[in-house]
Design a protein around this motif. Sequence first.
Motif, short mmCIF file in Angstrom:
data_model
loop_
_atom_site.label_atom_id
_atom_site.label_comp_id
_atom_site.label_asym_id
_atom_site.label_seq_id
_atom_site.Cartn_x
_atom_site.Cartn_y
_atom_site.Cartn_z
N LEU A 232 -17.11 20.06 20.99
CA LEU A 232 -16.31 21.08 21.66
C LEU A 232 -15.19 21.56 20.75
O LEU A 232 -14.37 20.76 20.30
CB LEU A 232 -15.73 20.50 22.96
CG LEU A 232 -14.77 21.38 23.76
CD1 LEU A 232 -15.45 22.66 24.22
CD2 LEU A 232 -14.23 20.58 24.97
N VAL B 65 -14.60 16.08 21.35
CA VAL B 65 -13.58 17.13 21.35
C VAL B 65 -12.98 17.23 19.95
O VAL B 65 -12.43 16.26 19.43
CB VAL B 65 -12.48 16.84 22.39
CG1 VAL B 65 -11.41 17.93 22.35
CG2 VAL B 65 -13.09 16.74 23.79
N LEU C 102 -12.89 18.44 31.60
CA LEU C 102 -12.82 17.18 30.85
C LEU C 102 -12.37 16.03 31.74
O LEU C 102 -12.84 14.89 31.57
CB LEU C 102 -11.87 17.34 29.66
CG LEU C 102 -12.37 18.26 28.54
CD1 LEU C 102 -11.27 18.52 27.53
CD2 LEU C 102 -13.59 17.66 27.86
N SER D 1 -13.07 12.04 20.75
CA SER D 1 -12.21 13.04 20.13
C SER D 1 -12.11 12.78 18.64
O SER D 1 -12.26 11.64 18.18
CB SER D 1 -10.80 13.04 20.75
OG SER D 1 -10.13 11.82 20.46
N GLY E 135 -7.79 16.05 18.70
CA GLY E 135 -8.52 16.16 19.96
C GLY E 135 -8.06 15.12 20.96
O GLY E 135 -8.25 15.28 22.17
#
Length: 317
Positions: free
Chosen positions: A7, A70, A87, A99, A103
């Motif tokens: 993402l 992320v 999320l 992440s 992130g």
Amino acid sequence: MHTVGLLVFPNFQALGLAVGSVFEYANILSESKFYHFRLVSEHGGPVMTSQTFSVNTERLVDANYDTLIVGGDNDCLLPSTNLLAYLRDAPKHIRRVASICTGAFVLAEAGLLEGKRATTHWFHANSFKKNYPNVILDEDRIFVVDGQIWTSAGLTAGIDLALAIVESDLGPEITRQVARKLVIYQRRGGGQSQFSTLLDLDAKTDRVQMVLNYVRENLKNELTIEMLAEVANLSPRQFSRIFTDETGISPAKAVERLRVEAARLMMDSGHHPIEIIARETGFGDRERMRQAFLRAFGQSPQAIQRLSLGNARAAVL
């Protein structure tokens, strides 16, 4: 097939895209289509990187994910409230939420790190702790696994995190093959420090750099000032002065720091007894290594080894 989504947001750091290569080569080397890697954003379409080129993305909600990663940016920017809400509910239907770099700020803002252990880029650690005091931040870790939530440090640490995911899914042999294919010199465990002793010492001349390389390659052996001076082709007195001027520490202290770093890496990469680690890294005995670890980390080797083994077990679950 396991769908992995990365993402990204406007102005994300393009280096984070490298995690896709880990999953690509895992498919190639396992001769399967185990992973389906997808680059996603909130609305889909082109997304601009911080280097001012765009990448095309799919819309986030158009797929089901086994793992959602992320990405990070340079400014710790937060996404829209709608994306944060998505999320927040992600662990209900996604096996792993991860992440890279900053992130972690996004995961924390979504409430996914509350009361959990996590890490992020060391540069942003103080800001993170100020904004999210209920997160247990391990600011000196490459990556941290706490249940469903995986977080990694600065951008290249995302590759280490992706390799750990592959190891959890496909085992260590495929992961080693992927690392070799990507020409990764050294796989880093989650417990390894974000900081490199060789980078910190920052030799300014080839002569001192040559000595540092020699030390790293011969840690198991005795390393006296006289021996290192001979490598540098200097007298011991000249060598000590030049080395200290360039690196800011004495040769003996540099040797100790490199040995501590190597010992910690051995703890991350296997189940070696403390006695073996002390011998292989040149400390000779447990007590000398214990004193060096207390100076470097304020913790004993046994305490750090327990932490490393805990991270390794968590990554397999």
